[in-house]
Each structure stands twice: as structure tokens, then as C-alpha cells.
Design an enzyme around this catalytic site. Sequence first.
Site, PDB file in Angstrom:
ATOM      1  N   GLY A  20      15.427  36.689 -36.319  1.00 16.93           N
ATOM      2  CA  GLY A  20      15.994  38.029 -36.209  1.00 16.93           C
ATOM      3  C   GLY A  20      16.242  38.532 -37.610  1.00 16.93           C
ATOM      4  N   GLU A  21      17.471  38.826 -37.907  1.00 13.74           N
ATOM      5  CA  GLU A  21      17.836  39.297 -39.249  1.00 13.74           C
ATOM      6  C   GLU A  21      19.095  38.550 -39.676  1.00 13.74           C
ATOM      7  OE1 GLU A  21      16.317  41.151 -41.550  1.00 13.74           O
ATOM      8  OE2 GLU A  21      18.088  40.651 -42.718  1.00 13.74           O
ATOM      9  N   SER A  22      18.916  37.690 -40.687  1.00 11.61           N
ATOM     10  CA  SER A  22      20.020  36.807 -41.076  1.00 11.61           C
ATOM     11  C   SER A  22      21.250  37.584 -41.535  1.00 11.61           C
ATOM     12  CB  SER A  22      19.555  35.851 -42.170  1.00 11.61           C
ATOM     13  OG  SER A  22      19.054  36.572 -43.279  1.00 11.61           O
ATOM     14  N   CYS A  32      13.320  30.844 -38.646  1.00 15.55           N
ATOM     15  CA  CYS A  32      13.222  32.009 -39.527  1.00 15.55           C
ATOM     16  C   CYS A  32      14.598  32.485 -40.021  1.00 15.55           C
ATOM     17  CB  CYS A  32      12.419  33.112 -38.840  1.00 15.55           C
ATOM     18  SG  CYS A  32      11.735  34.276 -40.033  1.00 15.55           S
ATOM     19  N   ARG A  61      14.620  34.155 -49.084  1.00 10.49           N
ATOM     20  CA  ARG A  61      14.454  35.165 -48.022  1.00 10.49           C
ATOM     21  C   ARG A  61      13.227  36.001 -48.271  1.00 10.49           C
ATOM     22  NH1 ARG A  61      17.701  39.774 -47.695  1.00 10.49           N
ATOM     23  NH2 ARG A  61      17.239  40.385 -45.581  1.00 10.49           N
ATOM     24  N   ILE A  91       6.961  35.966 -39.756  1.00 12.76           N
ATOM     25  CA  ILE A  91       7.325  37.391 -39.797  1.00 12.76           C
ATOM     26  C   ILE A  91       8.433  37.578 -40.835  1.00 12.76           C
ATOM     27  CG2 ILE A  91       8.182  39.364 -38.474  1.00 12.76           C
ATOM     28  CD1 ILE A  91       7.321  37.780 -35.897  1.00 12.76           C
ATOM     29  N   ARG A  92       8.093  38.225 -41.929  1.00 14.37           N
ATOM     30  CA  ARG A  92       9.071  38.365 -43.042  1.00 14.37           C
ATOM     31  C   ARG A  92       9.804  37.034 -43.257  1.00 14.37           C
ATOM     32  NH1 ARG A  92      13.399  41.694 -42.998  1.00 14.37           N
ATOM     33  NH2 ARG A  92      13.250  41.812 -40.746  1.00 14.37           N
ATOM     34  N   HIS A 144       8.131  31.084 -36.046  1.00 16.15           N
ATOM     35  CA  HIS A 144       8.746  31.395 -34.750  1.00 16.15           C
ATOM     36  C   HIS A 144       8.025  30.703 -33.588  1.00 16.15           C
ATOM     37  CE1 HIS A 144      11.267  34.865 -36.011  1.00 16.15           C
ATOM     38  NE2 HIS A 144      10.341  35.024 -36.929  1.00 16.15           N
ATOM     39  N   GLU A 146       9.136  30.127 -30.801  1.00 18.55           N
ATOM     40  CA  GLU A 146       9.589  30.751 -29.545  1.00 18.55           C
ATOM     41  C   GLU A 146       8.698  31.918 -29.133  1.00 18.55           C
ATOM     42  OE1 GLU A 146      11.001  30.944 -32.456  1.00 18.55           O
ATOM     43  OE2 GLU A 146      11.842  32.933 -32.844  1.00 18.55           O
TER      44      GLU A 146
END
Length: 198
Positions: free
Chosen positions: A46-48, A78, A107, A136-137, A172, A174
Site C-alpha cells: 500500500g503506502e507506508s 512492499c 523506498r 510496484i513503486r 506483491h 498477494e
Amino acid sequence: MKVGVLALQGDVREHILALNECGASAQAVKTHDEISSIDALVIPGGESTTISKLARSFNLFELISNRILNGMPTYGSCAGLILLANKVEDAIVGQESFGGLDVVARRNAFGRQVDSFEMDLEIKGISSPKFRAIFIRAPWIESVGTKVEVLAQVDGRAVAVRDGHILATSFHPELTGDNRIHRYFLDVVCKEVAKVSA
Ligand code: GLN
């Protein structure tokens, strides 16, 4: 064993599905009581920065961090890897990590959203065929402590590691429908921890 997926932000549902397909009964966790009652934790992609801010504002930060540092088996993908890293490069100002994983993570190291990619990856402990890994990023791991086992690398950078009770991947699993990493977490990491503490 109760496995919780930290449900503050990110791809929670996908992790729950993967864990349940492996025979676990995973649940989304986001309250103090829920997080206190689990035996193992998954921190999703997601977004840390968002996950860490939400953990702070819901007063969950110390609880999560203490549970991880006290040996609860934990897997992070991630953003989850970033949140587990003891040190993060290119973090935003004030960004905090739960810690426990003795690595320095960078990051967004592979570039921006448009630089996202997939590749077949050889992963130690995961039998063939190679694992289709989606980045992804994604972060990479710049350096690891002496106890950390590097399980996979891309261009000489660690992207999957295990540090005792903590497993982390830059990618990822998942999102792929291939549950071998989740199975490794449940069958190897969690079981070994349970054996040691029995
Ligand atoms: N770059 C994101 C972060 O800093 C992680 C991206 C992801 O989880 N796909 O949290």
C-alpha cells in the site's frame, strides 16, 4: 493460530484470500483488541507513509511495534517491508517504521509507478518454478544485518529476506494468485517460531 492482516490501508483483502487459500483463518485487524489477540501478522502493500500515520493516529503504533519486537511472526510485502525495516532511506520527513527487520530499505528504489515491472524470480526456500514477482513503486534493501538471510535478489539488490520471525518481500505475492510465499510464511516461519516458544 490466528493470523491478522493489518487493515489500515493497502491490499488487505488480497492477503486474507491468499492466507485462507493456504488453510489459515486470517482476519482483518485494526483495533487494539484485535491486534493484541493475533498470533501472527501480515502488513500489506500500500503506502507506508499512510499506514504509519494511521497507526500513530489510532494509537496502535507502539502495540504493533512491541508485538513485532517481542517475536510475533510477521510478514510484510512492499510497503509492509518498509514498515518493518529498522532504517528507511528516502522516507518522508518524520516517517516512522515499526522496525524489527535488521535491514536498511530504500523506498521507491526501483522508480515511480510507471517503472513498475514483473519478473520471474528465484527464491530460496520456494521450490521451482520461479515466482512471478510484481514490483510496484517497490523498495529494495540496501544492506542487511548479520542474522538476515537474503532469499532473493534483483540486480544484486535484496528483494526478499528473512530475519528470524520476520519475512519481507519488495514485491506483491498477494496479487498473483501464487500462494507459495504465504505458505512459506505459515508453514516455515510461523511453525518454527511456535516450536521455539513451545
Ligand atoms: N512506495 C510505497 C511506499 O512507500 C510502497 C508501494 C507498494 O506497497 N506497492 O509505501
